[in-house]
Design a protein around this motif. Sequence first.
Motif, PDB file in Angstrom:
ATOM      1  N   ALA A 147       0.814  -1.210   0.000  1.00  0.00           N
ATOM      2  CA  ALA A 147       0.000   0.000   0.000  1.00  0.00           C
ATOM      3  C   ALA A 147       0.846   1.258   0.000  1.00  0.00           C
ATOM      4  O   ALA A 147       0.353   2.346  -0.316  1.00  0.00           O
ATOM      5  CB  ALA A 147      -0.935  -0.001   1.219  1.00  0.00           C
ATOM      6  N   ASP A 148       2.140   1.112   0.322  1.00  0.00           N
ATOM      7  CA  ASP A 148       3.053   2.253   0.334  1.00  0.00           C
ATOM      8  C   ASP A 148       3.614   2.556  -1.051  1.00  0.00           C
ATOM      9  O   ASP A 148       4.256   3.589  -1.255  1.00  0.00           O
ATOM     10  CB  ASP A 148       4.203   1.971   1.317  1.00  0.00           C
ATOM     11  CG  ASP A 148       4.914   3.230   1.758  1.00  0.00           C
ATOM     12  OD1 ASP A 148       4.221   4.197   2.112  1.00  0.00           O
ATOM     13  OD2 ASP A 148       6.156   3.245   1.734  1.00  0.00           O
ATOM     14  N   LEU A 149       3.372   1.672  -2.018  1.00  0.00           N
ATOM     15  CA  LEU A 149       3.823   1.902  -3.388  1.00  0.00           C
ATOM     16  C   LEU A 149       2.939   2.952  -4.070  1.00  0.00           C
ATOM     17  O   LEU A 149       1.799   3.173  -3.650  1.00  0.00           O
ATOM     18  CB  LEU A 149       3.743   0.606  -4.199  1.00  0.00           C
ATOM     19  CG  LEU A 149       4.770  -0.484  -3.922  1.00  0.00           C
ATOM     20  CD1 LEU A 149       4.360  -1.771  -4.635  1.00  0.00           C
ATOM     21  CD2 LEU A 149       6.152  -0.051  -4.373  1.00  0.00           C
ATOM     22  N   PRO A 150       3.442   3.593  -5.136  1.00  0.00           N
ATOM     23  CA  PRO A 150       2.571   4.474  -5.926  1.00  0.00           C
ATOM     24  C   PRO A 150       1.327   3.712  -6.368  1.00  0.00           C
ATOM     25  O   PRO A 150       1.408   2.551  -6.769  1.00  0.00           O
ATOM     26  CB  PRO A 150       3.456   4.860  -7.110  1.00  0.00           C
ATOM     27  CG  PRO A 150       4.857   4.728  -6.604  1.00  0.00           C
ATOM     28  CD  PRO A 150       4.817   3.562  -5.659  1.00  0.00           C
ATOM     29  N   ALA A 151       0.168   4.355  -6.289  1.00  0.00           N
ATOM     30  CA  ALA A 151      -1.098   3.678  -6.595  1.00  0.00           C
ATOM     31  C   ALA A 151      -1.098   3.068  -7.986  1.00  0.00           C
ATOM     32  O   ALA A 151      -1.703   2.012  -8.218  1.00  0.00           O
ATOM     33  CB  ALA A 151      -2.254   4.669  -6.449  1.00  0.00           C
ATOM     34  N   SER A 152      -0.391   3.690  -8.919  1.00  0.00           N
ATOM     35  CA  SER A 152      -0.405   3.233 -10.305  1.00  0.00           C
ATOM     36  C   SER A 152       0.302   1.896 -10.518  1.00  0.00           C
ATOM     37  O   SER A 152       0.103   1.252 -11.548  1.00  0.00           O
ATOM     38  CB  SER A 152       0.245   4.287 -11.214  1.00  0.00           C
ATOM     39  OG  SER A 152       1.571   4.557 -10.787  1.00  0.00           O
ATOM     40  N   VAL A 153       1.134   1.468  -9.559  1.00  0.00           N
ATOM     41  CA  VAL A 153       1.854   0.204  -9.742  1.00  0.00           C
ATOM     42  C   VAL A 153       1.442  -0.866  -8.726  1.00  0.00           C
ATOM     43  O   VAL A 153       1.943  -1.981  -8.770  1.00  0.00           O
ATOM     44  CB  VAL A 153       3.391   0.409  -9.663  1.00  0.00           C
ATOM     45  CG1 VAL A 153       3.870   1.327 -10.762  1.00  0.00           C
ATOM     46  CG2 VAL A 153       3.795   0.930  -8.295  1.00  0.00           C
ATOM     47  N   GLN A 154       0.523  -0.532  -7.832  1.00  0.00           N
ATOM     48  CA  GLN A 154       0.117  -1.515  -6.832  1.00  0.00           C
ATOM     49  C   GLN A 154      -0.506  -2.757  -7.470  1.00  0.00           C
ATOM     50  O   GLN A 154      -0.291  -3.879  -7.023  1.00  0.00           O
ATOM     51  CB  GLN A 154      -0.856  -0.882  -5.838  1.00  0.00           C
ATOM     52  CG  GLN A 154      -0.192   0.089  -4.872  1.00  0.00           C
ATOM     53  CD  GLN A 154      -1.152   0.656  -3.852  1.00  0.00           C
ATOM     54  OE1 GLN A 154      -2.170   0.051  -3.536  1.00  0.00           O
ATOM     55  NE2 GLN A 154      -0.840   1.838  -3.336  1.00  0.00           N
ATOM     56  N   ALA A 155      -1.274  -2.554  -8.556  1.00  0.00           N
ATOM     57  CA  ALA A 155      -1.951  -3.686  -9.193  1.00  0.00           C
ATOM     58  C   ALA A 155      -0.969  -4.665  -9.816  1.00  0.00           C
ATOM     59  O   ALA A 155      -1.238  -5.870  -9.882  1.00  0.00           O
ATOM     60  CB  ALA A 155      -2.928  -3.176 -10.247  1.00  0.00           C
ATOM     61  N   SER A 156       0.174  -4.175 -10.272  1.00  0.00           N
ATOM     62  CA  SER A 156       1.164  -5.045 -10.914  1.00  0.00           C
ATOM     63  C   SER A 156       2.200  -5.573  -9.927  1.00  0.00           C
ATOM     64  O   SER A 156       3.123  -6.281 -10.314  1.00  0.00           O
ATOM     65  CB  SER A 156       1.878  -4.296 -12.046  1.00  0.00           C
ATOM     66  OG  SER A 156       2.572  -3.162 -11.536  1.00  0.00           O
ATOM     67  N   SER A 157       2.051  -5.215  -8.664  1.00  0.00           N
ATOM     68  CA  SER A 157       2.971  -5.711  -7.632  1.00  0.00           C
ATOM     69  C   SER A 157       2.387  -6.969  -7.007  1.00  0.00           C
ATOM     70  O   SER A 157       1.245  -7.350  -7.266  1.00  0.00           O
ATOM     71  CB  SER A 157       3.191  -4.643  -6.559  1.00  0.00           C
ATOM     72  OG  SER A 157       1.989  -4.387  -5.857  1.00  0.00           O
ATOM     73  N   THR A 158       3.175  -7.613  -6.165  1.00  0.00           N
ATOM     74  CA  THR A 158       2.697  -8.809  -5.468  1.00  0.00           C
ATOM     75  C   THR A 158       3.306  -8.869  -4.085  1.00  0.00           C
ATOM     76  O   THR A 158       4.353  -8.254  -3.829  1.00  0.00           O
ATOM     77  CB  THR A 158       3.039 -10.086  -6.267  1.00  0.00           C
ATOM     78  OG1 THR A 158       2.360 -11.201  -5.696  1.00  0.00           O
ATOM     79  CG2 THR A 158       4.536 -10.362  -6.244  1.00  0.00           C
ATOM     80  N   VAL A 159       2.655  -9.588  -3.202  1.00  0.00           N
ATOM     81  CA  VAL A 159       3.141  -9.749  -1.825  1.00  0.00           C
ATOM     82  C   VAL A 159       3.658 -11.167  -1.644  1.00  0.00           C
ATOM     83  O   VAL A 159       2.923 -12.134  -1.860  1.00  0.00           O
ATOM     84  CB  VAL A 159       2.025  -9.465  -0.796  1.00  0.00           C
ATOM     85  CG1 VAL A 159       2.500  -9.791   0.618  1.00  0.00           C
ATOM     86  CG2 VAL A 159       1.589  -8.010  -0.881  1.00  0.00           C
ATOM     87  N   ILE A 160       4.931 -11.278  -1.276  1.00  0.00           N
ATOM     88  CA  ILE A 160       5.532 -12.571  -0.957  1.00  0.00           C
ATOM     89  C   ILE A 160       6.296 -12.413   0.359  1.00  0.00           C
ATOM     90  O   ILE A 160       7.323 -11.736   0.394  1.00  0.00           O
ATOM     91  CB  ILE A 160       6.496 -13.065  -2.051  1.00  0.00           C
ATOM     92  CG1 ILE A 160       5.801 -13.131  -3.418  1.00  0.00           C
ATOM     93  CG2 ILE A 160       7.061 -14.435  -1.671  1.00  0.00           C
ATOM     94  CD1 ILE A 160       6.711 -13.608  -4.541  1.00  0.00           C
ATOM     95  N   PRO A 161       5.808 -13.000   1.431  1.00  0.00           N
ATOM     96  CA  PRO A 161       6.564 -12.907   2.693  1.00  0.00           C
ATOM     97  C   PRO A 161       7.838 -13.727   2.616  1.00  0.00           C
ATOM     98  O   PRO A 161       8.041 -14.505   1.676  1.00  0.00           O
ATOM     99  CB  PRO A 161       5.583 -13.495   3.720  1.00  0.00           C
ATOM    100  CG  PRO A 161       4.703 -14.407   2.927  1.00  0.00           C
ATOM    101  CD  PRO A 161       4.573 -13.787   1.563  1.00  0.00           C
TER     102      PRO A 161
END
Length: 356
Positions: A147-161
Amino acid sequence: MKVLLIQGGFGVGGAEKVAAMIAAHRAQLGDEVTVMGFDMPDDGSYFPYPESVRLLLPDGAQKSHPLARFQMIRRTIRTMRPDVVLSFLTKVNVLSLAAAIGTGAPVVISERNNPRAQNAHPIWRHAQNLLVHRAACAVMQTERARADLPASVQASSTVIPNLCAPDPDHPAQPDSSGNRLVAVGRLDKQKGFDVLLQAMVSIVDALPDVSLTIHGEGQERQALEALRSELNLEDHVALPGASPSPGAWLSEADLLVMPSRFEGFPNVLAEATVSGLPAVSTDCDFGPREIILEGENGVLVPVDDAPALANAVIQLMQDSALRAHMSKQATINRDRLAPERILADWDQVIARATVG
């Protein structure tokens, strides 16, 4: 497939541990894997690599400035022509994204800390936010970090712990009647060891036989040693340097204490919880809240609050039944952070990056 991993160095650290595990995994799949870094301990990489993985420390890297490192990365990408580049940590992410421009190499960046809080010039965070659009994927460790990323790239990001499993060579062996505290991390302001030392005054008053070992090395050593002396804690607090081998501290403690001011996804906390070692941690951004289930495998306290930290440690050390219960809760994180599961997530990211 040719895979190039780029990290700050080959010393102790969460990013270094994860990079080593990904490199070994991809090599086992048959990839040609190179791991590039800019610093190497005198006795070699702290984390082991298979012989098939090439470790690259460019000439002059250990005293190089950012522009020189940018040139080293660009030269390596052009020479190696990797199918994918995996980059770890803010500064390296910025340099890798910039160096890959015009080469055709897809870059997957991975943020391993809290860019808003870490001790670095703000230009690095701004540069990453500008260049992140060029990344094939941005891998974050928690949803709050994404959520701290620019809003425009959040959709193309992913969460991997972070992947984590019990260490077969160093099993946790907490004693319900024990008094051994351990803390692990760089001797840096980020880690909050000064707050822990302040808390130790009250802890020692309540638990005269308690001992604390802080494993780590860093620029705050002299300040911490001076504070230890000022607080008359020499008989209770040891600062022996880095743990002699990864995970060795697990077998030497009854409770982990993590007083960090900020994190990305703290490996030591994950390692403790999957191994059945109870923990007291600050509820800092980011990670502890995603690892600790309050009262089940650990306790969370506010950041920079020595009295709260002391009270939590004292109460837990005086409650042997609760600590015994926490020791049995390793499955809370063991399945979620299982290496095979996390590495499969990385495989999917790599597959998408190379297809795209």
